[in-house]
Motif scaffolding. Structure first.
Motif, PDB file in Angstrom:
ATOM      1  N   GLU A  56       0.829  -1.206   0.000  1.00  0.00           N
ATOM      2  CA  GLU A  56       0.000   0.000   0.000  1.00  0.00           C
ATOM      3  C   GLU A  56       0.866   1.260   0.000  1.00  0.00           C
ATOM      4  O   GLU A  56       0.614   2.206  -0.746  1.00  0.00           O
ATOM      5  CB  GLU A  56      -0.936  -0.004   1.205  1.00  0.00           C
ATOM      6  CG  GLU A  56      -1.857   1.193   1.237  1.00  0.00           C
ATOM      7  CD  GLU A  56      -2.806   1.185   2.423  1.00  0.00           C
ATOM      8  OE1 GLU A  56      -3.685   2.068   2.441  1.00  0.00           O
ATOM      9  OE2 GLU A  56      -2.666   0.344   3.328  1.00  0.00           O
ATOM     10  N   ALA A 110      -2.586  -3.155  -9.746  1.00  0.00           N
ATOM     11  CA  ALA A 110      -4.044  -3.064  -9.882  1.00  0.00           C
ATOM     12  C   ALA A 110      -4.610  -4.259 -10.646  1.00  0.00           C
ATOM     13  O   ALA A 110      -5.646  -4.811 -10.267  1.00  0.00           O
ATOM     14  CB  ALA A 110      -4.432  -1.756 -10.575  1.00  0.00           C
ATOM     15  N   VAL A 113      -4.598  -7.328  -8.141  1.00  0.00           N
ATOM     16  CA  VAL A 113      -5.296  -7.360  -6.863  1.00  0.00           C
ATOM     17  C   VAL A 113      -6.707  -6.777  -6.860  1.00  0.00           C
ATOM     18  O   VAL A 113      -7.384  -6.841  -5.843  1.00  0.00           O
ATOM     19  CB  VAL A 113      -4.468  -6.638  -5.772  1.00  0.00           C
ATOM     20  CG1 VAL A 113      -3.088  -7.253  -5.633  1.00  0.00           C
ATOM     21  CG2 VAL A 113      -4.390  -5.141  -6.033  1.00  0.00           C
ATOM     22  N   ALA A 114      -7.166  -6.239  -7.975  1.00  0.00           N
ATOM     23  CA  ALA A 114      -8.460  -5.545  -7.985  1.00  0.00           C
ATOM     24  C   ALA A 114      -9.603  -6.416  -7.481  1.00  0.00           C
ATOM     25  O   ALA A 114     -10.559  -5.906  -6.904  1.00  0.00           O
ATOM     26  CB  ALA A 114      -8.758  -5.018  -9.389  1.00  0.00           C
ATOM     27  N   SER A 115      -9.521  -7.711  -7.681  1.00  0.00           N
ATOM     28  CA  SER A 115     -10.600  -8.602  -7.250  1.00  0.00           C
ATOM     29  C   SER A 115     -10.262  -9.412  -6.003  1.00  0.00           C
ATOM     30  O   SER A 115     -11.119 -10.143  -5.503  1.00  0.00           O
ATOM     31  CB  SER A 115     -10.935  -9.578  -8.377  1.00  0.00           C
ATOM     32  OG  SER A 115     -11.360  -8.878  -9.518  1.00  0.00           O
ATOM     33  N   ASN A 117      -7.805  -8.171  -3.218  1.00  0.00           N
ATOM     34  CA  ASN A 117      -7.263  -7.474  -2.061  1.00  0.00           C
ATOM     35  C   ASN A 117      -7.845  -6.062  -2.029  1.00  0.00           C
ATOM     36  O   ASN A 117      -7.386  -5.173  -2.746  1.00  0.00           O
ATOM     37  CB  ASN A 117      -5.738  -7.437  -2.131  1.00  0.00           C
ATOM     38  CG  ASN A 117      -5.116  -6.870  -0.880  1.00  0.00           C
ATOM     39  OD1 ASN A 117      -5.532  -5.841  -0.370  1.00  0.00           O
ATOM     40  ND2 ASN A 117      -4.088  -7.550  -0.375  1.00  0.00           N
ATOM     41  N   GLU A 118      -8.848  -5.876  -1.194  1.00  0.00           N
ATOM     42  CA  GLU A 118      -9.580  -4.608  -1.166  1.00  0.00           C
ATOM     43  C   GLU A 118      -8.699  -3.430  -0.734  1.00  0.00           C
ATOM     44  O   GLU A 118      -8.799  -2.340  -1.280  1.00  0.00           O
ATOM     45  CB  GLU A 118     -10.806  -4.735  -0.255  1.00  0.00           C
ATOM     46  CG  GLU A 118     -11.717  -3.536  -0.273  1.00  0.00           C
ATOM     47  CD  GLU A 118     -12.394  -3.257  -1.619  1.00  0.00           C
ATOM     48  OE1 GLU A 118     -13.067  -2.220  -1.719  1.00  0.00           O
ATOM     49  OE2 GLU A 118     -12.242  -4.043  -2.579  1.00  0.00           O
ATOM     50  N   ARG A 121      -6.604  -2.567  -3.687  1.00  0.00           N
ATOM     51  CA  ARG A 121      -7.466  -2.036  -4.740  1.00  0.00           C
ATOM     52  C   ARG A 121      -7.806  -0.575  -4.444  1.00  0.00           C
ATOM     53  O   ARG A 121      -7.743   0.287  -5.321  1.00  0.00           O
ATOM     54  CB  ARG A 121      -8.766  -2.848  -4.872  1.00  0.00           C
ATOM     55  CG  ARG A 121      -9.635  -2.342  -6.045  1.00  0.00           C
ATOM     56  CD  ARG A 121     -11.100  -2.686  -5.884  1.00  0.00           C
ATOM     57  NE  ARG A 121     -11.750  -2.072  -4.746  1.00  0.00           N
ATOM     58  CZ  ARG A 121     -12.138  -0.785  -4.689  1.00  0.00           C
ATOM     59  NH1 ARG A 121     -11.931   0.040  -5.704  1.00  0.00           N
ATOM     60  NH2 ARG A 121     -12.733  -0.315  -3.611  1.00  0.00           N
ATOM     61  N   THR A 124      -4.806   1.642  -5.180  1.00  0.00           N
ATOM     62  CA  THR A 124      -4.637   1.915  -6.612  1.00  0.00           C
ATOM     63  C   THR A 124      -5.733   2.849  -7.119  1.00  0.00           C
ATOM     64  O   THR A 124      -5.462   3.745  -7.913  1.00  0.00           O
ATOM     65  CB  THR A 124      -4.592   0.618  -7.454  1.00  0.00           C
ATOM     66  OG1 THR A 124      -5.804  -0.112  -7.300  1.00  0.00           O
ATOM     67  CG2 THR A 124      -3.410  -0.254  -7.079  1.00  0.00           C
ATOM     68  N   ALA A 125      -6.955   2.661  -6.638  1.00  0.00           N
ATOM     69  CA  ALA A 125      -8.063   3.543  -7.046  1.00  0.00           C
ATOM     70  C   ALA A 125      -7.799   4.981  -6.597  1.00  0.00           C
ATOM     71  O   ALA A 125      -8.059   5.936  -7.344  1.00  0.00           O
ATOM     72  CB  ALA A 125      -9.386   3.032  -6.472  1.00  0.00           C
TER      73      ALA A 125
END
Length: 194
Positions: A56, A110, A113-115, A117-118, A121, A124-125
């Motif tokens: 992160e 991204a 891990v988008a689906s 690791n919240e 995600r 990255t968002a």
């Protein structure tokens, strides 16, 4: 205190390089501390949440560094079109110079891990959102309205990130050249209609 700050910074920098090249799942904590020339326990000292917390931090730190590069490209160029051309040309040069290993760590992570690791995600968002908001503000100074500046910024991010994927896979910068030319054409249309 200098040594503590230096060790933490080395760990973040090593993590950024390894995530950019190998992705999140392809990078181990042992690799990170070895690349940082740091004691193994120091990773958990600075990042008690382990690899996820470090990931992160790397995403957020790298994201702001890449945003600063964007600002530099446009600050040094006389107009919007030259700024876009310089951005894509520099991306192509970096890929060639690093044998197609260095692209954007944000997109690399991204995609992974988008689906799954919240926390990562969201990181990255947050970075992509900052890029879009800051880019739209900066591009608006070239005479584009807020909606057009935002649309162009999103198109630039999409084009760069997609071209990185193709260029790394094909080991050729043609995708970046095509994406750059398409982005310039879109920018010219938006400027003409402004």
């Amino acid at each position: 205190m200098e040594g503590v700050t230096g060790t933490r910074e080395r760990i973040v920098n090593a993590g950024a390089e390894l995530l950019r090249r190998n992705g999140y799942t392809g990078t181990g904590v042992k690799q990170i501390v070895e690349a940082a020339n740091a004691p193994f326990g120091s990773l958990y000292h600075f990042f008690p949440g382990g690899k996820e917390q470090l990931g992160e931090e790397v995403i957020r730190t790298s994201g702001m560094m890449y945003l600063a590069l964007f600002e530099i490209f446009f600050a040094d160029e006389p107009d919007l079109i030259h700024g876009i051309e310089a951005c894509f040309a520099s991306a192509a040069e970096t890929l060639k110079a690093t044998d197609y290993a260095d692209a954007c760590p944000i997109a690399t992570v991204a995609l992974e891990v988008a689906s799954t690791n919240e926390k990562l995600r969201i990181a990255t968002a947050d970075v992509f959102t900052a890029w879009i908001e800051t880019g739209a503000e900066k591009l608006g100074k070239y005479g584009l309205g807020p909606e057009s500046a935002r649309r162009l910024t999103i198109a630039l991010v999409n084009s760069l990130e997609g071209a990185f994927v193709l260029s790394r896979s094909l080991r050729d910068t043609e995708a970046l050249e095509v994406a750059g030319a398409s982005s310039v054409a879109f920018a010219r249309t938006l400027l003409r209609d402004a």
